[in-house]
Every structure is written in structure tokens, then in C-alpha cells.
Design a protein around this motif. Structure first.
Motif, PDB file in Angstrom:
ATOM      1  N   ALA A 140       1.272  -0.925  -0.147  1.00 55.59           N
ATOM      2  CA  ALA A 140       0.345   0.192  -0.180  1.00 55.59           C
ATOM      3  C   ALA A 140       0.723   1.674   0.391  1.00 55.59           C
ATOM      4  O   ALA A 140       0.797   2.459  -1.284  1.00 55.59           O
ATOM      5  CB  ALA A 140      -0.886   0.240   1.230  1.00 55.59           C
ATOM      6  N   VAL A 141       2.014   1.160   1.023  1.00 55.78           N
ATOM      7  CA  VAL A 141       3.052   2.884   0.578  1.00 55.78           C
ATOM      8  C   VAL A 141       3.054   3.097  -0.691  1.00 55.78           C
ATOM      9  O   VAL A 141       3.631   3.688  -1.052  1.00 55.78           O
ATOM     10  CB  VAL A 141       3.892   2.182   1.718  1.00 55.78           C
ATOM     11  CG1 VAL A 141       5.041   3.135   1.580  1.00 55.78           C
ATOM     12  CG2 VAL A 141       2.947   2.378   3.368  1.00 55.78           C
ATOM     13  N   VAL A 142       3.268   1.683  -0.722  1.00 52.29           N
ATOM     14  CA  VAL A 142       4.711   1.133  -2.623  1.00 52.29           C
ATOM     15  C   VAL A 142       3.671   2.494  -3.055  1.00 52.29           C
ATOM     16  O   VAL A 142       4.020   3.130  -4.516  1.00 52.29           O
ATOM     17  CB  VAL A 142       5.245   0.117  -2.988  1.00 52.29           C
ATOM     18  CG1 VAL A 142       5.369   0.540  -4.781  1.00 52.29           C
ATOM     19  CG2 VAL A 142       6.405  -0.564  -2.128  1.00 52.29           C
ATOM     20  N   ARG A 143       2.237   1.685  -3.021  1.00 50.15           N
ATOM     21  CA  ARG A 143       1.267   2.499  -4.168  1.00 50.15           C
ATOM     22  C   ARG A 143       0.768   3.676  -3.755  1.00 50.15           C
ATOM     23  O   ARG A 143       0.792   4.332  -4.929  1.00 50.15           O
ATOM     24  CB  ARG A 143       0.297   1.864  -4.046  1.00 50.15           C
ATOM     25  CG  ARG A 143      -1.236   2.150  -4.754  1.00 50.15           C
ATOM     26  CD  ARG A 143      -0.770   1.820  -6.853  1.00 50.15           C
ATOM     27  NE  ARG A 143      -1.995   2.479  -7.298  1.00 50.15           N
ATOM     28  CZ  ARG A 143      -1.700   3.388  -7.781  1.00 50.15           C
ATOM     29  NH1 ARG A 143      -1.337   4.360  -6.722  1.00 50.15           N
ATOM     30  NH2 ARG A 143      -3.593   4.546  -8.107  1.00 50.15           N
ATOM     31  N   ASP A 144       1.132   4.038  -2.668  1.00 50.68           N
ATOM     32  CA  ASP A 144       0.495   5.349  -2.720  1.00 50.68           C
ATOM     33  C   ASP A 144       1.981   6.424  -2.456  1.00 50.68           C
ATOM     34  O   ASP A 144       0.923   7.591  -2.735  1.00 50.68           O
ATOM     35  CB  ASP A 144       0.903   6.044  -0.692  1.00 50.68           C
ATOM     36  CG  ASP A 144      -0.381   4.969   0.144  1.00 50.68           C
ATOM     37  OD1 ASP A 144      -1.256   4.809  -0.410  1.00 50.68           O
ATOM     38  OD2 ASP A 144      -0.201   4.848   1.261  1.00 50.68           O
TER      39      ASP A 144
END
Length: 388
Positions: free
Chosen positions: A115-119
Motif C-alpha cells: 500500500a505504501v509503494v502504491r501511495d
């Protein structure tokens, strides 16, 4: 992405490989300790897979509703406590239960990392970052069996789990001090009661499901290797437990190397282009492994070449499948990451259990499951052409 955040995400991503690979050399010892056989000890591995598959479904909506940091801290703390419970296990049943709880905690890092990478990244940058994360977390499958074998021979198997608890505690401190909240500003917090509806929408998204399952069957082949290799290497071909890590680590090194090559390849053609080509290499090496395993060579070395190529190809397949699946999931990146991981580890748990169910005293069950996974991955890759 800042190096500090990349390193923290890599450490969180390493929870899975460490918790799986660190104790693999201890399978025969655990069997003797608890008065059973290696096939029953493998249930502790299957329990971990089931816990990861189920736990991710809870952390996704939590990460979308409350942000990335809170659920992550909760999961890492649970992993730490469960690791200590594993070290104190008086029976195999206790160990299996503690491993399940350990997985429920450890999967928080997997969900939040994606999720952080996608953010922070677009799809092309995501593929590069996921490849870089493989480099950071790739030390885990290389060093974990070596470290596990060393601890097993010097301090005993409980110290494998004490070490996991220490590592998790350090990660907990790093998240508290240096990992900021990355959930995009301006998005309305997703209500928890809408989680099932969001999952239904994702299940109806053909591109998301195809890429998720493609990555899942690839991971399943990897975990068939993980579940079967202790028996094949140590018991069937007589590799000493303390040397098991060298063989396991050499394959992991191929995985890491290919991931770094992939970070350069995706600049030309994109992740989907290379994903469909690498699954062909995965299938070819899996079929070669199956043919050699059916021949039942007297030496282990003929099996190691196709096995190395098969594992190395996953260094390209997994980051590219993840990047393609997570593309366009912005506001619901937590739920998408959770469902992706749950689907993938559900398939992986089935593959691990299938290796044990087909056990016949040869390397053929492991090779057969890997080859089947390659065939299914190729079929899904063919289907994915419609989404690019």
C-alpha cells in the motif's frame, strides 16, 4: 522513494521469508523433539500460510480506514509476541497454533508495504521499487537458512524464534521513529462496513484478479520448493542441515539478481510485457525439473540447475505481477493489497499441502507441483494480454 523508507519496507517484507526460511533446517530436529515425522512438522508451515492468507483480509480495510501506521504497529507487536510463544512450544500442536498467530501479525507488513509503494509511486515506478525491495529482503532467504542452521547446531531450535522476536522488535522501533503516514491526503476514510463491498468490486475486476492469481501460482511454485526442499536436500540426498542454507541461498541469490535485472528491463516494454515472457522460462524450467525428478538421479546436482532457473525467474514475475495488479487502485490500495496477498497465499498454502499429500520418498511431488504452477501461470499470462 527515500532510502530510509525503502529499507524499512524491505525489513517489513522480510517477515515472511524469515519466518518461513529461518526454521527450515530444523524440520528433522523438530520431528525428533516432538516425536513425529517431517510431514507432520510441515503442518506448521501450512498453518503459517493459512494465517497469512486470512490475516491480510483484515489489515487491508484497517489500513484504508485508519492509515498505514496504526495497523502496522499492531501487526508487528503481535508477530513479536507469537515468535516468543513459538520458542516456548512444548508440543507440535502448540507450535502450529503459535505459527498461525505469528502469521496473523507478520502479514501486516506485507499489506502495508504494498500500500505504501502504491501511495508513493506510479505503476512503472512501483515495478522498479518492488524489484528493489526484493534486493533488500532478498538477504532473508539467503542468510536465514544459514543462520537457522547455525543457531540449531549451537543454541538449539528455540533460539531461531527468539531471534525472530528480536528482529521484529527492532522493526517496531524503526516504524515508530522513521516511517511516516503515507495514505494520500484528501481521500475520505473508507468505512469498515464497506470492506466486503470493496472486496466484491475487486473480485469483479478482471485485470486485478488475473494478475493477482498469476503472482499467486508463481508464489505457490516457490512455496512448493520451500516445503519440499528440506526433505529432498537433507533426507533424500543427505545434505547436512548446516549446509542446507548454502543451497537454498544460492537459489535465493538468483531470485535477487533477476529482480535487479527486471528493474532495468521494465524501462523497455513495461511490467506486463516482461511478465508474459518470464512465465515461459518458469514453465520450461519446471518441466525440466519434473523430467529429471522422474529419472531419480543418484546425485542432487542435476536437479539444481532447472531449480535455480525456476526460482530466479520469479524475481521478475512477482514484482511485475504485483505492479500490474495494484495499478489504478489508489484510494483502496490497502484493500487491494490485502486481497492480492490473501489470494496469493491461499494458493501457496494449497501447493505446500499438496507437496506433503503427494509425498512418495522422491523429489517428484515437489517438481510436479512446480511444473503445474508454471502451466497455470502461462495460461493466466495469455489471458492478461487483453488488459494491456
Amino acid at each position: 522513494m527515500p532510502l530510509r523508507i525503502l529499507l524499512i519496507l524491505g525489513a517489513l517484507s522480510a517477515f515472511g521469508p524469515l519466518a518461513i526460511d529461518f526454521y527450515l533446517p530444523s524440520f528433522p530436529t523438530l520431528a525428533r523433539q516432538f516425536g513425529t515425522d517431517v510431514e507432520h512438522v510441515q503442518l506448521s508451515l501450512a498453518a503459517y500460510f493459512v494465517g497469512i492468507a486470512l490475516g491480510q483480509l483484515f489489515y487491508g480495510p484497517l489500513a484504508d480506514r485508519y492509515g498505514r501506521r496504526g495497523p502496522l504497529l499492531l501487526g508487528v507487536a503481535l508477530f513479536t509476541a507469537a515468535s516468543l510463544a513459538c520458542a516456548l512450544a512444548p508440543s507440535l500442536e502448540w507450535l502450529i497454533g503459535a505459527r498461525f498467530v505469528q502469521a496473523l501479525g507478520g502479514c501486516a507488513g506485507m499489506v502495508v508495504t504494498r500500500a505504501v509503494v502504491r501511495d508513493l509511486c506510479d505503476p512503472l515506478a512501483s515495478a522498479k521499487v518492488f524489484s528493489q525491495l526484493v534486493l533488500v529482503m532478498g538477504l532473508a532467504p539467503i542468510l536465514a537458512p544459514l543462520g537457522g542452521g547455525l543457531l540449531l547446531g549451537t543454541l538449539g531450535w528455540p533460539w531461531i524464534f527468539h531471534s525472530l522476536a528480536l528482529f521484529a522488535g527492532l522493526c517496531l522501533l524503526a516504524v515508530l521513529l522513521w516511517l511516516p503516514e503515507t495514505r494520500p491526503q484528501g481521500f475520505s476514510p473508507a468505512p469498515l462496513r464497506g470492506a466486503l463491498g470493496q472486496y466484491r468490486a475487486l473480485l469483479g475486476n478482471g485485470a486485478f484478479i488475473t494478475y493477482s492469481l498469476l503472482g499467486g501460482v508463481a508464489i505457490a511454485g516457490m512455496f512448493a520448493y520451500i516445503a519440499g526442499s528440506p526433505f529432498v536436500f537433507i533426507e533424500l540426498y543427505g545434505v547436512p542441515a548446516e549446509h542446507y542454507g548454502w543451497l537454498f541461498g544460492s537459489n535465493a541469490a538468483g531470485f535477487v539478481l533477476m529482480a535487479q535485472v527486471n528493474a532495468r528491463l521494465v524501462r523497455r516494454g513495461g511490467p506486463g510485457h516482461w511478465l508474459r515472457r518470464m512465465v515461459l522460462l518458469y514453465l520450461a524450467s519446471g518441466l525440466g525439473l519434473l523430467g529429471l525428478a522422474a529419472w531419480q538421479p543418484a546425485s542432487l546436482w542435476p536437479l539444481l540447475v532447472p531449480l535455480f532457473v525456476c526460482v530466479a525467474s520469479l524475481g521478475s514475475i512477482l514484482p511485475n505481477a504485483t505492479a500490474c495488479a495494484m495499478a489504478g487502485q489508489g484510494e483502496h490500495a490497502g484493500s487491494a493489497s490485502a486481497l492480492l496477498g490473501s489470494l496469493q497465499f491461499s494458493v501457496a498454502a494449497g501447493a505446500s499441502a499438496l507437496v506433503g499429500a503427494l509425498h512418495d520418498g522422491t523429489a517428484a511431488p515437489m517438481a510436479l507441483v512446480i511444473a503445474l504452477c508454471g502451466a497455470v501461470a502461462c495460461a493466466l499470462a495469455w489471458k492478461s494480454r487483453r488488459y494491456t
